[in-house]
Design a protein around this motif. Structure first.
Motif, short mmCIF file in Angstrom:
data_model
loop_
_atom_site.label_atom_id
_atom_site.label_comp_id
_atom_site.label_asym_id
_atom_site.label_seq_id
_atom_site.Cartn_x
_atom_site.Cartn_y
_atom_site.Cartn_z
N TYR A 187 0.85 -1.19 0.00
CA TYR A 187 0.00 0.00 0.00
C TYR A 187 0.89 1.24 0.00
O TYR A 187 1.87 1.32 0.74
CB TYR A 187 -0.90 0.01 1.23
N SER A 188 0.53 2.22 -0.82
CA SER A 188 1.38 3.39 -1.00
C SER A 188 0.71 4.68 -0.53
O SER A 188 -0.47 4.91 -0.79
CB SER A 188 1.75 3.55 -2.49
N ASP A 189 1.49 5.47 0.18
CA ASP A 189 1.15 6.87 0.47
C ASP A 189 -0.13 7.06 1.27
O ASP A 189 -0.89 8.00 1.02
CB ASP A 189 1.07 7.68 -0.83
N TYR A 190 -0.39 6.20 2.24
CA TYR A 190 -1.46 6.46 3.20
C TYR A 190 -0.87 7.17 4.42
O TYR A 190 0.24 6.86 4.85
CB TYR A 190 -2.16 5.17 3.62
N SER A 191 -1.61 8.10 4.98
CA SER A 191 -1.09 8.92 6.08
C SER A 191 -1.25 8.27 7.45
O SER A 191 -0.41 8.47 8.33
CB SER A 191 -1.80 10.28 6.08
N TYR A 192 -2.32 7.49 7.63
CA TYR A 192 -2.61 6.97 8.96
C TYR A 192 -3.05 5.51 8.90
O TYR A 192 -3.58 5.04 7.89
CB TYR A 192 -3.73 7.79 9.63
N LEU A 213 -6.34 1.59 6.70
CA LEU A 213 -5.47 2.65 6.19
C LEU A 213 -6.34 3.81 5.75
O LEU A 213 -7.40 3.63 5.15
CB LEU A 213 -4.64 2.15 5.01
N SER A 214 -5.87 5.04 6.02
CA SER A 214 -6.70 6.20 5.76
C SER A 214 -5.83 7.44 5.57
O SER A 214 -4.69 7.49 6.03
CB SER A 214 -7.66 6.43 6.93
N ASP A 215 -6.38 8.44 4.89
CA ASP A 215 -5.77 9.76 4.86
C ASP A 215 -6.42 10.69 5.87
O ASP A 215 -6.05 11.85 5.98
CB ASP A 215 -5.88 10.36 3.46
N ASN A 216 -7.41 10.18 6.59
CA ASN A 216 -8.12 10.95 7.60
C ASN A 216 -7.57 10.57 8.97
O ASN A 216 -7.53 9.40 9.33
CB ASN A 216 -9.62 10.64 7.51
N GLU A 217 -7.15 11.54 9.74
CA GLU A 217 -6.58 11.25 11.06
C GLU A 217 -7.60 10.69 12.02
O GLU A 217 -7.25 10.02 12.99
CB GLU A 217 -5.96 12.52 11.65
N ASN A 218 -8.89 10.92 11.76
CA ASN A 218 -9.94 10.45 12.66
C ASN A 218 -10.47 9.11 12.21
O ASN A 218 -10.83 8.94 11.04
CB ASN A 218 -11.08 11.47 12.69
N PRO A 219 -10.51 8.12 13.10
CA PRO A 219 -10.96 6.78 12.72
C PRO A 219 -12.38 6.77 12.17
O PRO A 219 -13.22 7.56 12.58
CB PRO A 219 -10.88 5.99 14.03
N ALA A 220 -12.66 5.84 11.24
CA ALA A 220 -13.99 5.71 10.64
C ALA A 220 -15.03 5.47 11.71
O ALA A 220 -14.91 4.57 12.54
CB ALA A 220 -14.00 4.58 9.63
N GLY A 221 -16.09 6.29 11.68
CA GLY A 221 -17.20 6.09 12.61
C GLY A 221 -16.94 6.62 14.00
O GLY A 221 -17.79 6.50 14.86
N ASN A 222 -15.76 7.23 14.26
CA ASN A 222 -15.46 7.71 15.60
C ASN A 222 -15.51 9.22 15.62
O ASN A 222 -14.55 9.88 15.28
CB ASN A 222 -14.08 7.22 16.03
N SER A 223 -16.63 9.80 16.00
CA SER A 223 -16.75 11.26 16.02
C SER A 223 -16.26 11.86 17.32
O SER A 223 -16.07 13.06 17.40
CB SER A 223 -18.22 11.66 15.80
N ALA A 224 -16.02 11.03 18.34
CA ALA A 224 -15.67 11.56 19.65
C ALA A 224 -14.32 12.26 19.66
O ALA A 224 -14.07 13.14 20.48
CB ALA A 224 -15.66 10.44 20.69
N SER A 225 -13.43 11.88 18.74
CA SER A 225 -12.09 12.45 18.76
C SER A 225 -11.94 13.68 17.87
O SER A 225 -10.88 14.24 17.75
CB SER A 225 -11.08 11.39 18.31
N VAL A 226 -13.01 14.11 17.26
CA VAL A 226 -12.94 15.23 16.32
C VAL A 226 -13.17 16.53 17.08
O VAL A 226 -14.04 16.63 17.92
CB VAL A 226 -13.98 15.07 15.21
N ALA A 227 -12.39 17.55 16.74
CA ALA A 227 -12.40 18.78 17.53
C ALA A 227 -13.30 19.86 16.96
O ALA A 227 -13.79 20.70 17.70
CB ALA A 227 -10.98 19.31 17.67
N ASP A 228 -13.49 19.92 15.63
CA ASP A 228 -14.30 20.99 15.04
C ASP A 228 -15.75 20.87 15.48
O ASP A 228 -16.20 19.85 15.97
CB ASP A 228 -14.24 20.92 13.51
N THR A 229 -16.52 21.93 15.28
CA THR A 229 -17.93 21.91 15.67
C THR A 229 -18.80 22.29 14.49
O THR A 229 -18.57 23.26 13.79
CB THR A 229 -18.20 22.89 16.83
N VAL A 230 -19.84 21.48 14.28
CA VAL A 230 -20.89 21.78 13.32
C VAL A 230 -22.20 21.41 13.98
O VAL A 230 -22.23 20.86 15.07
CB VAL A 230 -20.71 20.97 12.01
#
Length: 266
Positions: A90-95, A178-195
């Motif tokens: 696998y190539s060039d995944y960030s997380y 493997l993901s390019d998103n620092e936040n795990p799939a389905g895990n909203s608890a660790s996300v800091a922004d607000t909407v």
């Protein structure tokens, strides 16, 4: 019928789900075999017993049936565990995101991630944040890009990496992603922004996935190879027809933000 309820508060991604590589689940162990490798090596074999076993805690964030289980049988080396060449590179995944379950609060997971087992220098590192739970599942995230992992062809697990070793310590891992998103799939608890908060319910009934929301949603289903198999958009409730049994990643976009949830069609 299985039902998942997610409180989607602050789901941060860079653009829409289609603006980056899709998450790839290397293995979730649901078929009772090691799908990520043709040969798993235990090192040292006298210190660790490894098997695919029943999920010890299906409630909460991980409803899977199976997981990879490690049992420490000798308390000697902190680095005892496994290594394996992957079936593909696998190539060039960030997380890398891994679900982690431990019965000893001192246990931590360290990985060895490099291009192949023939690469001379090991590349061993722990998760961005140390585990915080015992007796339940949690997501932990490894920074591949930050540790110069551009090609991933060999992966090692040191599941009980601690100076406080105990015979009989048990650790499970699941849903290696493997993901390019620092936040795990389905895990909203660790996300800091607000909407604005969205309450999303996902139900599986036969081969149909029904998704309900208190706002407009767009959902896309991907199989484990990353191919899109279904897509729908609507206000309130949408349905996705999945014709084959298996494991799917449902990418959900609400209010311009995205999450993903694994579902199993039997």
């Amino acid at each position: 019928m299985k039902k998942f309820t997610l409180l989607v508060a602050a789901i941060a991604v860079c653009g829409s789900i289609n603006a980056q590589k899709q998450d790839v689940i290397i293995d979730d162990f649901e078929n009772g075999e090691y799908a990520f490798t043709d040969e798993l090596h235990i090192n040292p074999v006298t210190e660790m017993q490894v098997e695919i076993a029943d999920n010890p805690a299906k409630e909460g964030i991980n409803p899977s049936e199976k997981a990879m289980k490690f049992t420490r049988i000798e308390a000697v080396n902190t680095w005892a565990g496994t290594y394996a060449d992957l079936k593909q590179t696998y190539s060039d995944y960030s997380y890398m995101h891994i679900m982690y379950y431990r019965d000893n609060e001192n246990s931590r997971l360290r990985i060895n991630a490099k291009a192949s087992s023939s690469t001379p220098q090991n590349n061993e590192f722990e998760s961005i944040e140390r585990p915080t739970k015992a007796g339940e599942w949690e997501w932990i995230t490894f920074d591949l890009k930050g540790h110069n992992v551009t090609e991933l062809g060999m992966l090692g697990f040191q599941p009980d990496f601690t100076d406080v070793l105990e015979n009989g310590t048990v650790v499970y891992i699941d849903n290696i992603t493997l993901s390019d998103n620092e936040n795990p799939a389905g895990n909203s608890a660790s996300v800091a922004d607000t909407v604005s908060d969205y309450k999303i319910s996902i139900e599986t009934i036969g081969n149909e996935v029904s998704i309900s929301s208190n706002g407009k949603i767009h959902a896309t289903a991907y199989n484990l190879t990353g191919s899109k198999v279904a897509e729908s958009e609507n206000d309130g409730t949408i349905s996705l027809q999945l014709t084959e049994s298996g494991i799917y990643l449902i990418a959900i976009n609400a209010n311009g933000k995205s999450i993903a949830q694994k579902v199993i069609i039997r």
